[in-house]
Design a protein around this motif. Sequence first.
Motif, PDB file in Angstrom:
ATOM      1  N   PHE A  40       0.829  -1.207   0.000  1.00 31.53           N
ATOM      2  CA  PHE A  40       0.000   0.000   0.000  1.00 31.53           C
ATOM      3  C   PHE A  40       0.864   1.258   0.000  1.00 31.53           C
ATOM      4  CE2 PHE A  40      -2.427   3.390   1.949  1.00 31.53           C
ATOM      5  CZ  PHE A  40      -3.683   3.255   1.390  1.00 31.53           C
ATOM      6  N   VAL A  41       1.836   1.298   0.885  1.00 29.39           N
ATOM      7  CA  VAL A  41       2.673   2.495   1.018  1.00 29.39           C
ATOM      8  C   VAL A  41       3.491   2.762  -0.252  1.00 29.39           C
ATOM      9  CG1 VAL A  41       4.660   1.382   2.140  1.00 29.39           C
ATOM     10  CG2 VAL A  41       4.149   3.777   2.637  1.00 29.39           C
ATOM     11  N   GLU A  42       3.874   1.712  -0.950  1.00 32.21           N
ATOM     12  CA  GLU A  42       4.603   1.887  -2.214  1.00 32.21           C
ATOM     13  C   GLU A  42       3.702   2.528  -3.271  1.00 32.21           C
ATOM     14  OE1 GLU A  42       7.763  -1.713  -2.525  1.00 32.21           O
ATOM     15  OE2 GLU A  42       5.652  -2.329  -2.339  1.00 32.21           O
ATOM     16  N   LEU A  43       2.476   2.041  -3.345  1.00 32.12           N
ATOM     17  CA  LEU A  43       1.518   2.628  -4.283  1.00 32.12           C
ATOM     18  C   LEU A  43       1.235   4.084  -3.905  1.00 32.12           C
ATOM     19  CD1 LEU A  43      -0.976  -0.322  -4.744  1.00 32.12           C
ATOM     20  CD2 LEU A  43       0.346   0.785  -6.553  1.00 32.12           C
ATOM     21  N   GLU A  44       1.086   4.317  -2.629  1.00 31.90           N
ATOM     22  CA  GLU A  44       0.807   5.668  -2.142  1.00 31.90           C
ATOM     23  C   GLU A  44       1.935   6.631  -2.539  1.00 31.90           C
ATOM     24  OE1 GLU A  44      -1.122   7.332   1.970  1.00 31.90           O
ATOM     25  OE2 GLU A  44       0.452   5.824   2.117  1.00 31.90           O
ATOM     26  N   ARG A  45       3.178   6.173  -2.461  1.00 31.88           N
ATOM     27  CA  ARG A  45       4.323   7.007  -2.862  1.00 31.88           C
ATOM     28  C   ARG A  45       4.348   7.252  -4.366  1.00 31.88           C
ATOM     29  NH1 ARG A  45       8.058   3.506   0.303  1.00 31.88           N
ATOM     30  NH2 ARG A  45       7.739   4.190   2.435  1.00 31.88           N
ATOM     31  N   ARG A  46       4.029   6.232  -5.153  1.00 31.75           N
ATOM     32  CA  ARG A  46       4.029   6.370  -6.617  1.00 31.75           C
ATOM     33  C   ARG A  46       2.936   7.312  -7.106  1.00 31.75           C
ATOM     34  NH1 ARG A  46       7.709   3.048  -8.588  1.00 31.75           N
ATOM     35  NH2 ARG A  46       7.955   0.973  -7.695  1.00 31.75           N
ATOM     36  N   LEU A  47       1.820   7.316  -6.402  1.00 30.55           N
ATOM     37  CA  LEU A  47       0.670   8.142  -6.772  1.00 30.55           C
ATOM     38  C   LEU A  47       0.579   9.297  -5.775  1.00 30.55           C
ATOM     39  CD1 LEU A  47      -1.729   5.116  -7.253  1.00 30.55           C
ATOM     40  CD2 LEU A  47      -0.395   6.268  -9.022  1.00 30.55           C
ATOM     41  N   ALA A  48       1.486  10.222  -5.907  1.00 29.88           N
ATOM     42  CA  ALA A  48       1.742  11.256  -4.906  1.00 29.88           C
ATOM     43  C   ALA A  48       0.511  12.020  -4.421  1.00 29.88           C
ATOM     44  CB  ALA A  48       2.778  12.238  -5.440  1.00 29.88           C
ATOM     45  N   ASN A  49      -0.462  12.274  -5.254  1.00 28.33           N
ATOM     46  CA  ASN A  49      -1.582  13.129  -4.854  1.00 28.33           C
ATOM     47  C   ASN A  49      -2.820  12.382  -4.381  1.00 28.33           C
ATOM     48  OD1 ASN A  49      -0.130  15.484  -5.489  1.00 28.33           O
ATOM     49  ND2 ASN A  49      -0.671  15.287  -7.634  1.00 28.33           N
ATOM     50  N   ILE A  50      -2.741  11.066  -4.287  1.00 28.32           N
ATOM     51  CA  ILE A  50      -3.907  10.298  -3.857  1.00 28.32           C
ATOM     52  C   ILE A  50      -3.950  10.239  -2.332  1.00 28.32           C
ATOM     53  CG2 ILE A  50      -2.781   8.026  -3.902  1.00 28.32           C
ATOM     54  CD1 ILE A  50      -5.427   6.931  -5.142  1.00 28.32           C
ATOM     55  N   THR A  51      -5.148  10.334  -1.765  1.00 25.21           N
ATOM     56  CA  THR A  51      -5.286  10.213  -0.320  1.00 25.21           C
ATOM     57  C   THR A  51      -5.375   8.734   0.053  1.00 25.21           C
ATOM     58  OG1 THR A  51      -7.709  10.261  -0.340  1.00 25.21           O
ATOM     59  CG2 THR A  51      -6.564  12.407  -0.220  1.00 25.21           C
ATOM     60  N   PRO A  52      -4.981   8.383   1.278  1.00 23.05           N
ATOM     61  CA  PRO A  52      -5.093   6.975   1.698  1.00 23.05           C
ATOM     62  C   PRO A  52      -6.518   6.435   1.590  1.00 23.05           C
ATOM     63  CG  PRO A  52      -3.741   8.198   3.243  1.00 23.05           C
ATOM     64  CD  PRO A  52      -4.331   9.210   2.292  1.00 23.05           C
ATOM     65  N   LYS A  53      -7.505   7.261   1.895  1.00 25.16           N
ATOM     66  CA  LYS A  53      -8.902   6.836   1.816  1.00 25.16           C
ATOM     67  C   LYS A  53      -9.278   6.482   0.374  1.00 25.16           C
ATOM     68  CE  LYS A  53     -13.627   8.414   2.452  1.00 25.16           C
ATOM     69  NZ  LYS A  53     -14.512   9.515   2.780  1.00 25.16           N
ATOM     70  N   VAL A  54      -8.928   7.339  -0.562  1.00 26.36           N
ATOM     71  CA  VAL A  54      -9.268   7.099  -1.964  1.00 26.36           C
ATOM     72  C   VAL A  54      -8.500   5.892  -2.497  1.00 26.36           C
ATOM     73  CG1 VAL A  54      -9.139   8.051  -4.299  1.00 26.36           C
ATOM     74  CG2 VAL A  54      -9.968   9.464  -2.413  1.00 26.36           C
ATOM     75  N   LEU A  55      -7.221   5.761  -2.127  1.00 25.12           N
ATOM     76  CA  LEU A  55      -6.441   4.606  -2.566  1.00 25.12           C
ATOM     77  C   LEU A  55      -7.072   3.316  -2.055  1.00 25.12           C
ATOM     78  CD1 LEU A  55      -4.053   3.340  -4.011  1.00 25.12           C
ATOM     79  CD2 LEU A  55      -2.646   3.830  -1.985  1.00 25.12           C
ATOM     80  N   THR A  56      -7.478   3.302  -0.813  1.00 22.53           N
ATOM     81  CA  THR A  56      -8.144   2.128  -0.236  1.00 22.53           C
ATOM     82  C   THR A  56      -9.418   1.804  -1.005  1.00 22.53           C
ATOM     83  OG1 THR A  56      -7.237   2.562   1.963  1.00 22.53           O
ATOM     84  CG2 THR A  56      -9.215   1.190   1.853  1.00 22.53           C
ATOM     85  N   GLN A  57     -10.239   2.821  -1.282  1.00 22.94           N
ATOM     86  CA  GLN A  57     -11.486   2.608  -2.024  1.00 22.94           C
ATOM     87  C   GLN A  57     -11.217   2.049  -3.417  1.00 22.94           C
ATOM     88  OE1 GLN A  57     -13.057   6.585  -1.879  1.00 22.94           O
ATOM     89  NE2 GLN A  57     -14.283   6.178  -0.057  1.00 22.94           N
ATOM     90  N   ARG A  58     -10.269   2.633  -4.125  1.00 23.76           N
ATOM     91  CA  ARG A  58      -9.950   2.190  -5.489  1.00 23.76           C
ATOM     92  C   ARG A  58      -9.412   0.759  -5.479  1.00 23.76           C
ATOM     93  NH1 ARG A  58     -12.688   3.411  -8.896  1.00 23.76           N
ATOM     94  NH2 ARG A  58     -13.912   4.463  -7.392  1.00 23.76           N
TER      95      ARG A  58
END
Length: 120
Positions: A40-58
Amino acid sequence: MERSTDPELACPVAPVVDIVFSRWTTPILWALHEYGRQRFVELERRLANITPKVLTQRLRQLERDGLITRTYYAEVPPRVEYEITDLGASLGPIFAHLATWADTGLKEVEQARRTYDAGQ
């Protein structure tokens, strides 16, 4: 001749566009396709402007749609990894075609916009 107001009947790719090209879905699939299994944290770093909530939902939606898998490792601390499925990877040629089109097509779109705006 009567025309359908149902976008799925009017355009057979509309459901695909809704699934694959919704906000953040394409970047997530691209990242998993290009870089492989990620936490999760790797994806979060690659997609700099995404919020954790939205990343989780997607991620949940992509898992539900069968485009990615989520693997939970019962360790301390727990570890979760996401990976693109064969179904998700089958979108690779579409993304490659879009990337090729973007190289020239986006320049032409920008020029068309400038021309249009100058005439307004």
